[in-house]
Design an enzyme around this catalytic site. Structure first.
Site, short mmCIF file in Angstrom:
data_model
loop_
_atom_site.label_atom_id
_atom_site.label_comp_id
_atom_site.label_asym_id
_atom_site.label_seq_id
_atom_site.Cartn_x
_atom_site.Cartn_y
_atom_site.Cartn_z
N CYS A 2 44.37 30.59 44.44
CA CYS A 2 43.55 29.50 44.44
C CYS A 2 43.28 29.30 45.87
O CYS A 2 43.82 29.98 46.99
CB CYS A 2 44.32 28.45 43.85
N ARG A 27 37.53 33.70 47.35
CA ARG A 27 39.06 33.83 46.68
C ARG A 27 39.07 33.60 45.09
O ARG A 27 40.04 33.76 44.52
CB ARG A 27 39.92 32.65 47.32
N TRP A 74 42.41 29.45 40.42
CA TRP A 74 42.09 30.68 39.89
C TRP A 74 43.53 30.64 38.85
O TRP A 74 44.44 31.01 39.12
CB TRP A 74 42.24 31.99 40.83
N ASN A 100 48.41 26.29 45.14
CA ASN A 100 48.19 27.55 45.11
C ASN A 100 49.44 28.41 45.10
O ASN A 100 50.17 28.30 46.03
CB ASN A 100 47.36 28.10 46.34
N GLY A 101 49.72 28.84 43.98
CA GLY A 101 51.07 29.59 43.66
C GLY A 101 51.31 29.46 42.23
O GLY A 101 50.65 29.04 41.40
N GLU A 486 39.01 59.27 37.93
CA GLU A 486 38.75 57.74 38.68
C GLU A 486 38.21 58.37 39.88
O GLU A 486 37.51 57.56 40.54
CB GLU A 486 39.90 57.22 38.46
N LYS A 490 34.83 56.89 41.85
CA LYS A 490 34.87 56.04 43.09
C LYS A 490 33.76 56.76 44.39
O LYS A 490 33.24 55.89 44.58
CB LYS A 490 36.18 56.24 43.61
N GLU A 493 30.08 56.26 42.91
CA GLU A 493 29.65 54.71 42.85
C GLU A 493 29.26 54.19 44.22
O GLU A 493 28.73 53.29 44.38
CB GLU A 493 30.29 53.91 41.81
N HIS A 509 36.48 77.49 32.26
CA HIS A 509 35.50 77.53 30.90
C HIS A 509 34.15 76.98 31.46
O HIS A 509 33.38 76.55 30.65
CB HIS A 509 35.96 76.38 29.76
N LYS A 608 29.12 44.04 39.61
CA LYS A 608 30.61 43.72 39.33
C LYS A 608 31.04 43.66 38.05
O LYS A 608 32.06 44.24 37.44
CB LYS A 608 31.30 42.71 40.15
C1 AGP Z 1 34.52 50.66 38.56
O1 AGP Z 1 34.71 50.93 39.61
C2 AGP Z 1 33.21 50.27 38.23
N1 AGP Z 1 32.91 49.01 38.98
C3 AGP Z 1 32.87 50.13 36.69
O2 AGP Z 1 32.88 51.26 36.14
C4 AGP Z 1 33.91 49.00 35.80
O3 AGP Z 1 35.11 49.53 35.81
C5 AGP Z 1 33.20 48.97 34.61
O4 AGP Z 1 31.98 48.34 34.59
C6 AGP Z 1 34.34 48.05 33.60
O5 AGP Z 1 34.28 46.78 34.19
P1 AGP Z 1 35.66 45.74 33.46
O6 AGP Z 1 36.56 46.52 33.92
O7 AGP Z 1 35.29 44.66 34.15
O8 AGP Z 1 35.00 45.67 31.93
#
Ligand code: AGP
Length: 613
Positions: A2, A27, A74, A100-101, A486, A490, A493, A509, A608
């Site tokens: 928070c 935050r 939060w 906060n905590g 993964e 990274k 994206e 293959h 996001k």
């Molecule tokens: C991951 O780096 C991306 N931003 C994206 O793939 C993300 O993981 C995906 O949209 C799922 O989001 P969520 O975990 O909030 O459901």
């Protein structure tokens, strides 16, 4: 995580406090509130939602006063709503607190207060603290600062608090342990905040409050600091060097890098109160309350998107290995439409950092409508997916601001590992030795992460040599195949370079036709888990002049000789290797993107939280 702010001086407190809350928006918050001392009254206003919602709520209210405290929440205990929002009054409404905590022993303290006639409005640990302070103040007939000091000696947990007392209109008392707190010193005025972002525009003179220290701020008597053992401390005044933007990112150039470096702490936070190394035990309340669902499950379906789906894939490996329950991992967007067969004794695990991803939410609703038991693994308390789940476990990593998910991923993998251990122990499908080894090793991961992150500069240097590449391939086997996926995501994206993750053995293959000097191949090759086979895969690539970046266990000279670049990670259990192997891939993607001048925190075309289909 928070945010708290406070002001005592000769200016109107309200605008300073509101602006301070807005400065702390990074935050994260799900509710906000303010307490103002005005003409002998202690007025508290609070609202669910954003700071803008609080401003709207306070519009017609008495917002006068030169002293006040304010808070963005939060949620960790209790849903995000007005009742649970801070500030919290004490029973007499003579005190108001923001915090906060986490007070870990709040339940015991609450019980004692109930037996002494106290009642509670909220579900929060914070309200317990302010009631305890009032109880001590009235019982011992002491002043606010002393009551706070005595109360904090009974508290176990982390706190940064600020308190106002209606009958003491010239005092703010604040204290900290485990959560940050800083005081800004103005001309006959003081500013208080979780960090310097709300303070920097008013003054560059600050005092960072130390662990277990209590600060009393007064216009008449100035600033006094003492410890919770009642030892006087001389305030150490420092000069603020950072700009506002730098401060929000904790001195890092981007939120993503800050969040990569937060992982030793956030991983510890995701295990706090759950992994007890001394007692060799793992406790996930969401599992304990629903043990039978997991033990009797015919199948576990994991549904998620993106990075969360990659965490789910690791979940499949660890749950099948230790809990011996068949697991299927589904892309939520496919699962929700392909008319899946779902049985009432299915357990569906929905993984989502935001808790708002539309496809995963729809997958949850579909599975729930067909009688499955839904277990959510999310980061945002009170978001839609946890609210629609029967139970779950939060990852507790605090707000993840960078669009590219980093600290949430490692925490999701950790929660899935804890879940697999608990199911395996309950079903006796994991040996006592394996269980104990993994629990013990889990406790060492935060420090191993810290050590690994020390290679950041080296990774930044060699990453620069790959900005030419148009394509990457990431390879891994077993637990590290999802890590390859993964790592590729990274890079894709945030640097916009095409990358694919593949099971290392799949190269022959088809993809091996792609090998050339122009295409870097990242191979995750820790010494645990099919190491020899991965070495053979590397040799196949080497024979075709592929450029190899290898992630290896410290001291591995074999793969080092075969690779063009090597990043060493500490040795660990096979199933925990993803928690370490992922970090260099996060850093590599980050540094390549930075050199390419990409918008790392907000990459093009991405959001996001994908709350639409
Ligand atoms: C991951 O780096 C991306 N931003 C994206 O793939 C993300 O993981 C995906 O949209 C799922 O989001 P969520 O975990 O909030 O459901």
């Amino acid at each position: 995580m928070c945010g708290i702010v406070g002001y005592i001086g000769n200016r109107d407190a309200y605008p300073i406090l509101i602006k301070g809350l807005q400065r702390l928006e990074y935050r994260g918050y799900d509710s906000a509130g303010i307490a103002l001392m005005s003409e002998g009254k202690l007025n508290v206003y609070k609202a669910k939602g954003k700071v803008a919602d609080l401003i709207q709520f306070a519009e017609q209210k008495n917002i006068n006063g030169n002293i006040g405290i304010a808070h963005t929440r939060w949620a960790t205990h209790g849903e995000p709503n007005t009742v649970n929002a801070h500030p919290h009054y004490s029973q007499s409404e003579e005190l108001a607190i923001i915090h906060n905590g986490i007070i870990e022993n709040y339940a015991v303290l609450k019980q004692g207060l109930i037996e002494n006639g106290y009642s509670f409005q909220s579900e929060t640990d914070t309200e317990v603290l302010v009631q305890l302070i009032e109880f001590i103040k009235k019982t011992n007939q002491v002043d606010l600062s002393t009551a706070v000091q005595l109360a904090l000696n009974q508290v176990i947990g982390a706190y940064a608090i600020a308190i106002l007392e209606k009958n003491q209109p010239d005092v703010i008392v604040a204290a900290r342990k485990g959560s940050p707190l800083v005081v800004g010193i103005g001309e006959n005025e003081y500013f208080l905040a979780s960090d310097a972002t709300p303070i920097v525009e008013y003054t560059d003179k600050v005092v960072y409050i130390g662990e277990e220290e209590i600060v009393t701020l007064s216009r008449a008597k100035g600033m006094k600091i003492k410890t919770i053992s009642n030892v006087e401390k001389t305030p150490e005044i420092k000069k603020l060097e950072l700009t506002l933007t730098q401060l929000e990112k904790g001195g890092f150039p981007h939120f993503m890098l800050k969040e990569i470096f937060e992982q030793p702490k956030t991983l510890a936070d995701s295990m706090r109160g759950r992994v007890n190394v001394d007692e060799n035990n793992v406790v996930l309340s969401g599992f304990i309350d629903n043990k039978d669902k997991f033990v009797n499950a015919g199948r576990i379906i994991i549904t998620a998107c993106g990075t969360s789906w990659h965490a789910g894939l690791i979940g499949m490996y660890v749950i099948e290995e230790f809990a011996r329950i068949p697991v299927e991992v589904e892309y939520s967007s496919e699962f929700r439409y392909r008319k899946p067969v779902i049985y009432p004794n299915d357990v569906v695990i929905a993984i989502s950092q935001s808790g708002e991803t539309a496809d995963t939410l729809a997958a949850v609703e579909l599975a729930k409508s067909q009688g499955a038991f839904i277990f959510g693994i999310c980061n945002v308390v009170g978001s839609s997916i946890p609210r629609n789940s029967h139970s779950g476990s939060y990852t507790h990593v605090g707000p993840e601001i960078g669009v590219a998910s980093t600290k949430a991923f490692t925490a999701q993998v950790t929660v899935l590992t804890m879940l697999a251990l608990m199911i395996g122990k309950e079903k006796k499908t994991i040996s006592e030795e394996s269980y104990l080894n993994i629990v013990k090793e889990l406790g060492t991961i935060p420090d191993k992460m810290k050590k690994l992150l020390e290679q950041n500069e080296m990774i930044a240097q060699f990453a620069k040599t790959f900005t030419y590449a148009q394509n990457f391939i990431y390879l891994g086997r077993g637990y590290n195949f999802p890590v390859a996926l993964e790592g590729a995501l990274k890079l894709k994206e945030i640097s916009y370079i095409h990358a694919e993750g593949y099971p290392a053995a799949e190269m022959k293959h088809g993809p091996i036709a792609l090998i050339s000097q122009e295409m870097p191949v990242v191979v995750i090759a820790p010494s645990s888990g099919m190491y020899e086979k991965v070495v053979s895969n590397i040799q196949e690539i080497k024979a075709r002049k592929g450029k190899i970046i290898a992630i290896v266990t410290e001291g591995d000279e074999v793969v080092k000789k075969l690779s063009d670049y090597c990043i060493e990670i500490p040795d660990t259990e096979e199933c925990l290797a993803p928690l370490l192997a992922t970090l260099p891939l996060q850093l590599m993607a980050y540094h390549i993107a930075v050199v390419k001048g990409c918008d790392v925190d907000q990459p093009r075309n991405l959001a996001k939280s994908v709350t639409v289909e």
